[in-house]
Design a protein around this motif. Structure first.
Motif, PDB file in Angstrom:
ATOM      1  N   VAL A  66       2.408 -42.301 -10.873  1.00  0.00           N
ATOM      2  CA  VAL A  66       3.385 -42.639  -9.850  1.00  0.00           C
ATOM      3  C   VAL A  66       4.656 -41.804  -9.979  1.00  0.00           C
ATOM      4  CG1 VAL A  66       4.473 -44.492 -11.181  1.00  0.00           C
ATOM      5  CG2 VAL A  66       4.489 -44.605  -8.662  1.00  0.00           C
ATOM      6  N   GLN A  67       5.281 -41.517  -8.849  1.00  0.00           N
ATOM      7  CA  GLN A  67       6.533 -40.784  -8.850  1.00  0.00           C
ATOM      8  C   GLN A  67       7.615 -41.599  -8.147  1.00  0.00           C
ATOM      9  OE1 GLN A  67       5.853 -36.877  -7.187  1.00  0.00           O
ATOM     10  NE2 GLN A  67       4.949 -36.103  -9.082  1.00  0.00           N
ATOM     11  N   LEU A  68       8.854 -41.272  -8.458  1.00  0.00           N
ATOM     12  CA  LEU A  68      10.020 -41.964  -7.914  1.00  0.00           C
ATOM     13  C   LEU A  68      10.858 -40.978  -7.118  1.00  0.00           C
ATOM     14  CD1 LEU A  68      12.066 -44.406  -7.880  1.00  0.00           C
ATOM     15  CD2 LEU A  68      13.000 -43.431  -9.994  1.00  0.00           C
ATOM     16  N   GLN A  69      11.345 -41.392  -5.935  1.00  0.00           N
ATOM     17  CA  GLN A  69      12.239 -40.526  -5.177  1.00  0.00           C
ATOM     18  C   GLN A  69      13.425 -41.330  -4.656  1.00  0.00           C
ATOM     19  OE1 GLN A  69      10.153 -38.767  -1.892  1.00  0.00           O
ATOM     20  NE2 GLN A  69       9.903 -40.681  -0.777  1.00  0.00           N
ATOM     21  N   TRP A  70      14.584 -40.686  -4.684  1.00  0.00           N
ATOM     22  CA  TRP A  70      15.810 -41.273  -4.139  1.00  0.00           C
ATOM     23  C   TRP A  70      16.050 -40.668  -2.770  1.00  0.00           C
ATOM     24  CZ3 TRP A  70      19.280 -44.874  -3.886  1.00  0.00           C
ATOM     25  CH2 TRP A  70      20.519 -44.627  -3.294  1.00  0.00           C
ATOM     26  N   LEU A  71      16.212 -41.516  -1.760  1.00  0.00           N
ATOM     27  CA  LEU A  71      16.414 -41.064  -0.396  1.00  0.00           C
ATOM     28  C   LEU A  71      17.892 -41.116  -0.063  1.00  0.00           C
ATOM     29  CD1 LEU A  71      13.429 -42.931   1.282  1.00  0.00           C
ATOM     30  CD2 LEU A  71      13.465 -40.690   0.187  1.00  0.00           C
ATOM     31  N   LEU A  72      18.480 -39.976   0.163  1.00  0.00           N
ATOM     32  CA  LEU A  72      19.911 -39.886   0.441  1.00  0.00           C
ATOM     33  C   LEU A  72      20.198 -40.460   1.825  1.00  0.00           C
ATOM     34  CD1 LEU A  72      22.684 -38.918  -0.437  1.00  0.00           C
ATOM     35  CD2 LEU A  72      22.142 -36.685   0.539  1.00  0.00           C
ATOM     36  N   ALA A  73      21.060 -41.479   1.866  1.00  0.00           N
ATOM     37  CA  ALA A  73      21.426 -42.095   3.145  1.00  0.00           C
ATOM     38  C   ALA A  73      22.908 -42.433   3.096  1.00  0.00           C
ATOM     39  CB  ALA A  73      20.574 -43.327   3.418  1.00  0.00           C
ATOM     40  N   GLY A  74      23.259 -43.707   3.197  1.00  0.00           N
ATOM     41  CA  GLY A  74      24.660 -44.089   3.218  1.00  0.00           C
ATOM     42  C   GLY A  74      25.311 -44.151   1.861  1.00  0.00           C
ATOM     43  N   VAL A  75      24.518 -44.092   0.786  1.00  0.00           N
ATOM     44  CA  VAL A  75      25.066 -44.197  -0.564  1.00  0.00           C
ATOM     45  C   VAL A  75      24.674 -42.967  -1.352  1.00  0.00           C
ATOM     46  CG1 VAL A  75      25.108 -45.545  -2.685  1.00  0.00           C
ATOM     47  CG2 VAL A  75      24.885 -46.714  -0.479  1.00  0.00           C
ATOM     48  N   ARG A  76      25.664 -42.275  -1.875  1.00  0.00           N
ATOM     49  CA  ARG A  76      25.418 -41.088  -2.683  1.00  0.00           C
ATOM     50  C   ARG A  76      25.623 -41.453  -4.155  1.00  0.00           C
ATOM     51  NH1 ARG A  76      25.329 -35.719  -1.431  1.00  0.00           N
ATOM     52  NH2 ARG A  76      26.067 -36.197   0.675  1.00  0.00           N
ATOM     53  N   LEU A  77      24.595 -41.263  -4.956  1.00  0.00           N
ATOM     54  CA  LEU A  77      24.655 -41.630  -6.368  1.00  0.00           C
ATOM     55  C   LEU A  77      24.964 -40.424  -7.237  1.00  0.00           C
ATOM     56  CD1 LEU A  77      21.588 -44.026  -6.740  1.00  0.00           C
ATOM     57  CD2 LEU A  77      23.937 -44.571  -6.096  1.00  0.00           C
ATOM     58  N   GLY A  78      25.728 -40.677  -8.296  1.00  0.00           N
ATOM     59  CA  GLY A  78      26.009 -39.634  -9.267  1.00  0.00           C
ATOM     60  C   GLY A  78      24.882 -39.499 -10.271  1.00  0.00           C
ATOM     61  N   ASN A  79      24.974 -38.498 -11.135  1.00  0.00           N
ATOM     62  CA  ASN A  79      23.903 -38.224 -12.094  1.00  0.00           C
ATOM     63  C   ASN A  79      23.674 -39.365 -13.067  1.00  0.00           C
ATOM     64  OD1 ASN A  79      23.393 -35.705 -10.981  1.00  0.00           O
ATOM     65  ND2 ASN A  79      24.844 -34.651 -12.326  1.00  0.00           N
ATOM     66  N   THR A  80      24.755 -40.034 -13.474  1.00  0.00           N
ATOM     67  CA  THR A  80      24.607 -41.136 -14.425  1.00  0.00           C
ATOM     68  C   THR A  80      23.815 -42.271 -13.806  1.00  0.00           C
ATOM     69  OG1 THR A  80      26.721 -40.552 -15.432  1.00  0.00           O
ATOM     70  CG2 THR A  80      25.836 -42.723 -15.937  1.00  0.00           C
ATOM     71  N   HIS A  81      24.111 -42.591 -12.539  1.00  0.00           N
ATOM     72  CA  HIS A  81      23.398 -43.659 -11.838  1.00  0.00           C
ATOM     73  C   HIS A  81      21.934 -43.282 -11.660  1.00  0.00           C
ATOM     74  CE1 HIS A  81      24.114 -47.110  -8.811  1.00  0.00           C
ATOM     75  NE2 HIS A  81      22.862 -47.120  -9.220  1.00  0.00           N
ATOM     76  N   LEU A  82      21.663 -42.040 -11.316  1.00  0.00           N
ATOM     77  CA  LEU A  82      20.284 -41.589 -11.162  1.00  0.00           C
ATOM     78  C   LEU A  82      19.544 -41.637 -12.497  1.00  0.00           C
ATOM     79  CD1 LEU A  82      20.797 -38.570  -8.731  1.00  0.00           C
ATOM     80  CD2 LEU A  82      19.702 -40.755  -8.202  1.00  0.00           C
ATOM     81  N   GLY A  83      20.243 -41.324 -13.586  1.00  0.00           N
ATOM     82  CA  GLY A  83      19.630 -41.416 -14.898  1.00  0.00           C
ATOM     83  C   GLY A  83      19.269 -42.850 -15.252  1.00  0.00           C
ATOM     84  N   ALA A  84      20.151 -43.798 -14.907  1.00  0.00           N
ATOM     85  CA  ALA A  84      19.867 -45.212 -15.144  1.00  0.00           C
ATOM     86  C   ALA A  84      18.673 -45.664 -14.312  1.00  0.00           C
ATOM     87  CB  ALA A  84      21.097 -46.060 -14.814  1.00  0.00           C
ATOM     88  N   MET A  85      18.562 -45.145 -13.091  1.00  0.00           N
ATOM     89  CA  MET A  85      17.420 -45.479 -12.238  1.00  0.00           C
ATOM     90  C   MET A  85      16.119 -44.990 -12.872  1.00  0.00           C
ATOM     91  SD  MET A  85      16.654 -44.375  -8.271  1.00  0.00           S
ATOM     92  CE  MET A  85      18.249 -44.999  -7.718  1.00  0.00           C
ATOM     93  N   ALA A  86      16.131 -43.779 -13.385  1.00  0.00           N
ATOM     94  CA  ALA A  86      14.943 -43.232 -14.040  1.00  0.00           C
ATOM     95  C   ALA A  86      14.566 -44.059 -15.258  1.00  0.00           C
ATOM     96  CB  ALA A  86      15.194 -41.774 -14.430  1.00  0.00           C
ATOM     97  N   GLN A  87      15.551 -44.471 -16.037  1.00  0.00           N
ATOM     98  CA  GLN A  87      15.291 -45.279 -17.218  1.00  0.00           C
ATOM     99  C   GLN A  87      14.717 -46.642 -16.823  1.00  0.00           C
ATOM    100  OE1 GLN A  87      18.721 -45.888 -19.696  1.00  0.00           O
ATOM    101  NE2 GLN A  87      17.578 -46.963 -21.290  1.00  0.00           N
ATOM    102  N   ALA A  88      15.289 -47.256 -15.785  1.00  0.00           N
ATOM    103  CA  ALA A  88      14.797 -48.550 -15.317  1.00  0.00           C
ATOM    104  C   ALA A  88      13.370 -48.429 -14.798  1.00  0.00           C
ATOM    105  CB  ALA A  88      15.726 -49.088 -14.225  1.00  0.00           C
ATOM    106  N   PHE A  89      13.080 -47.333 -14.104  1.00  0.00           N
ATOM    107  CA  PHE A  89      11.745 -47.111 -13.558  1.00  0.00           C
ATOM    108  C   PHE A  89      10.717 -46.969 -14.677  1.00  0.00           C
ATOM    109  CE2 PHE A  89       8.504 -44.318 -11.541  1.00  0.00           C
ATOM    110  CZ  PHE A  89       8.146 -45.143 -10.499  1.00  0.00           C
ATOM    111  N   ALA A  90      11.040 -46.183 -15.685  1.00  0.00           N
ATOM    112  CA  ALA A  90      10.133 -45.999 -16.813  1.00  0.00           C
ATOM    113  C   ALA A  90       9.894 -47.324 -17.535  1.00  0.00           C
ATOM    114  CB  ALA A  90      10.698 -44.964 -17.778  1.00  0.00           C
ATOM    115  N   TYR A  91      10.943 -48.121 -17.678  1.00  0.00           N
ATOM    116  CA  TYR A  91      10.795 -49.424 -18.335  1.00  0.00           C
ATOM    117  C   TYR A  91       9.881 -50.334 -17.514  1.00  0.00           C
ATOM    118  CZ  TYR A  91      11.948 -53.909 -20.443  1.00  0.00           C
ATOM    119  OH  TYR A  91      11.868 -55.139 -21.056  1.00  0.00           O
TER     120      TYR A  91
END
Length: 219
Positions: A66-91
């Motif tokens: 499985v792969q994860l993708q972030w769709l850019l819309a009304g909220v722009r996330l910084g690298n730290t937030h994206l890193g937390a998302m990746a960590q949460a996804f792996a968990y």
């Protein structure tokens, strides 16, 4: 990131965060989607921000894993937030071993007006959301969580909690889950704030504990 499971699962699931410009497909059913409340704070003005992360899983046979993708819309996330998302996804992948992790999981931030946020404080909430998505559970309305995700599924401390609680209350949320040990702090008293705002503030120590409260189900 300090978690022993991270390097193994990053390789195993070939995690991809793609920046795309698109919306939630009309074909996505309620059973394949999660609405996850996310609390944040803007450092420049100390205002709490309330956002919704829309998560959906196409359950297609490819890509595998499985792969994860972030769709850019009304909220722009910084690298730290994206890193937390990746960590949460792996968990979440690790905690749902009986699930066939194939296809693409998409995440899109929804806000009343374009905004941006960064930081790891939504990590625990995103872990709950991804696990619910894989298991087919739903997030109960009216309850929100703030906290980082730490090794072993522990929920770590965050800042600006009073501002985040006020943001949740503005949106009609009546229960806010916060990291264990942060009810009392030299900077705030969340018990007193809860009384003032007529909101229940409850400490949680682990993602498992938060999951039960937010979905009514066990992992």
């Amino acid at each position: 990131m300090g978690a022993s499971y991270m390097p193994r699962h990053f390789a195993m699931i070939a995690l991809l965060i793609a920046i795309l410009l698109c919306g939630v497909p009309l074909s996505v059913s309620a059973d394949n989607a999660i609405e996850l409340p996310v609390l944040a704070a803007i450092r420049q003005n100390n205002l709490g921000v309330f956002e919704i992360l829309m998560m959906w899983w196409d359950k297609k046979p490819e890509p595998d894993p499985v792969q994860l993708q972030w769709l850019l819309a009304g909220v722009r996330l910084g690298n730290t937030h994206l890193g937390a998302m990746a960590q949460a996804f792996a968990y979440a992948v690790e905690r749902t071993p009986s699930v066939q992790h194939r296809g693409t999981v998409s995440v899109q931030g929804v806000a009343y007006q374009p905004t941006g946020s960064d930081g790891p404080s939504a990590g625990a909430a995103m872990a709950v959301g991804f696990i619910a998505l894989f298991k087919g559970d739903h997030i109960q309305r009216g309850i929100a969580l703030t906290g980082t995700i730490e090794p072993g599924g522990q929920i770590g401390p965050v800042g600006s909690i009073p501002d985040k609680i006020r943001a949740a209350v503005r949106e009609g949320y009546r229960t806010v889950l916060v990291p264990s040990g942060q009810m009392h702090d030299p900077r705030w008293n969340l018990i007193e704030l809860g009384f003032q705002l007529n909101v229940t503030v409850k400490e949680v120590e682990t993602v498992d504990e938060a999951y039960v409260l937010m979905t009514g189900q066990r992992i």
